[in-house]
Design a protein around this motif. Structure first.
Motif, PDB file in Angstrom:
ATOM      1  N   VAL A   1       1.115 -65.968  26.781  1.00  0.00           N
ATOM      2  CA  VAL A   1       1.428 -64.548  26.819  1.00  0.00           C
ATOM      3  C   VAL A   1       2.872 -64.473  27.306  1.00  0.00           C
ATOM      4  O   VAL A   1       3.175 -64.872  28.427  1.00  0.00           O
ATOM      5  CB  VAL A   1       0.479 -63.783  27.768  1.00  0.00           C
ATOM      6  CG1 VAL A   1       0.924 -62.335  27.908  1.00  0.00           C
ATOM      7  CG2 VAL A   1      -0.955 -63.867  27.270  1.00  0.00           C
TER       8      VAL A   1
ATOM      9  N   LEU B   1      -1.972 -54.565  31.181  1.00  0.00           N
ATOM     10  CA  LEU B   1      -2.536 -55.343  30.077  1.00  0.00           C
ATOM     11  C   LEU B   1      -2.329 -54.616  28.766  1.00  0.00           C
ATOM     12  O   LEU B   1      -2.480 -53.393  28.692  1.00  0.00           O
ATOM     13  CB  LEU B   1      -4.034 -55.560  30.282  1.00  0.00           C
ATOM     14  CG  LEU B   1      -4.472 -56.497  31.383  1.00  0.00           C
ATOM     15  CD1 LEU B   1      -5.995 -56.493  31.505  1.00  0.00           C
ATOM     16  CD2 LEU B   1      -3.969 -57.898  31.158  1.00  0.00           C
TER      17      LEU B   1
ATOM     18  N   GLU C   1      -4.618 -58.110  24.998  1.00  0.00           N
ATOM     19  CA  GLU C   1      -5.053 -58.863  26.174  1.00  0.00           C
ATOM     20  C   GLU C   1      -6.402 -58.353  26.659  1.00  0.00           C
ATOM     21  O   GLU C   1      -7.301 -59.145  26.963  1.00  0.00           O
ATOM     22  CB  GLU C   1      -4.033 -58.728  27.307  1.00  0.00           C
ATOM     23  CG  GLU C   1      -2.743 -59.468  27.074  1.00  0.00           C
ATOM     24  CD  GLU C   1      -1.748 -59.203  28.179  1.00  0.00           C
ATOM     25  OE1 GLU C   1      -1.360 -60.184  28.832  1.00  0.00           O
ATOM     26  OE2 GLU C   1      -1.378 -58.029  28.402  1.00  0.00           O
TER      27      GLU C   1
ATOM     28  N   LEU D   1      -8.425 -61.428  25.204  1.00  0.00           N
ATOM     29  CA  LEU D   1      -8.144 -62.518  26.148  1.00  0.00           C
ATOM     30  C   LEU D   1      -8.873 -62.394  27.470  1.00  0.00           C
ATOM     31  O   LEU D   1      -9.425 -63.369  27.974  1.00  0.00           O
ATOM     32  CB  LEU D   1      -6.642 -62.607  26.413  1.00  0.00           C
ATOM     33  CG  LEU D   1      -5.750 -62.921  25.225  1.00  0.00           C
ATOM     34  CD1 LEU D   1      -4.292 -62.956  25.655  1.00  0.00           C
ATOM     35  CD2 LEU D   1      -6.152 -64.236  24.583  1.00  0.00           C
TER      36      LEU D   1
ATOM     37  N   ARG E   1      -4.317 -60.528  35.180  1.00  0.00           N
ATOM     38  CA  ARG E   1      -4.404 -61.630  34.211  1.00  0.00           C
ATOM     39  C   ARG E   1      -4.889 -62.910  34.889  1.00  0.00           C
ATOM     40  O   ARG E   1      -4.130 -63.544  35.606  1.00  0.00           O
ATOM     41  CB  ARG E   1      -3.033 -61.896  33.588  1.00  0.00           C
ATOM     42  CG  ARG E   1      -2.539 -60.795  32.721  1.00  0.00           C
ATOM     43  CD  ARG E   1      -1.097 -61.027  32.294  1.00  0.00           C
ATOM     44  NE  ARG E   1      -0.670 -59.919  31.444  1.00  0.00           N
ATOM     45  CZ  ARG E   1      -0.234 -58.762  31.913  1.00  0.00           C
ATOM     46  NH1 ARG E   1      -0.128 -58.566  33.212  1.00  0.00           N
ATOM     47  NH2 ARG E   1       0.116 -57.796  31.081  1.00  0.00           N
TER      48      ARG E   1
END
Length: 101
Positions: free
Chosen positions: A24, A34, A38, A42, A76
């Protein structure tokens, strides 16, 4: 290597599903929220891939030490993160060495 844009489509799903490593890449001075990709593919409840995800934060060349990294890492659950100064060949070479083992 595939370069994916932030759009969610069949290509996005296929690329992420087939990936061995997902990078990323973001401008460190931008919004750290995000993206839809994402959130959906993800880091959602059912990620589209089990591949490790690494965050690459891009900084202007010559900038002081990176700051506010926690705001990027908070949402994340990445394996590792990298700080890369733009137009700095040694930073790019270091990133290449790290991700290729």
């Amino acid at each position: 290597m595939y370069l994916e844009q932030p759009d969610i489509n069949d290509w996005s799903r296929s690329v992420i599903r087939q990936a061995d490593l997902i990078l990323v890449i973001a401008d460190a001075s931008d919004d750290s929220s995000l993206t839809d990709l994402e959130r959906s593919l993800l880091f959602g409840e059912q990620p589209a891939s089990s591949a490790p995800v690494e965050l690459v934060l891009l900084h202007p060349t010559g900038e002081a030490a990176p700051q506010e990294t926690a705001r990027w890492l908070g949402p994340r659950p990445v394996k590792v993160h990298h700080h890369v100064a733009l137009n700095e060949p040694t930073d790019l070479a270091r990133l290449a060495r790290i991700i290729t083992g």
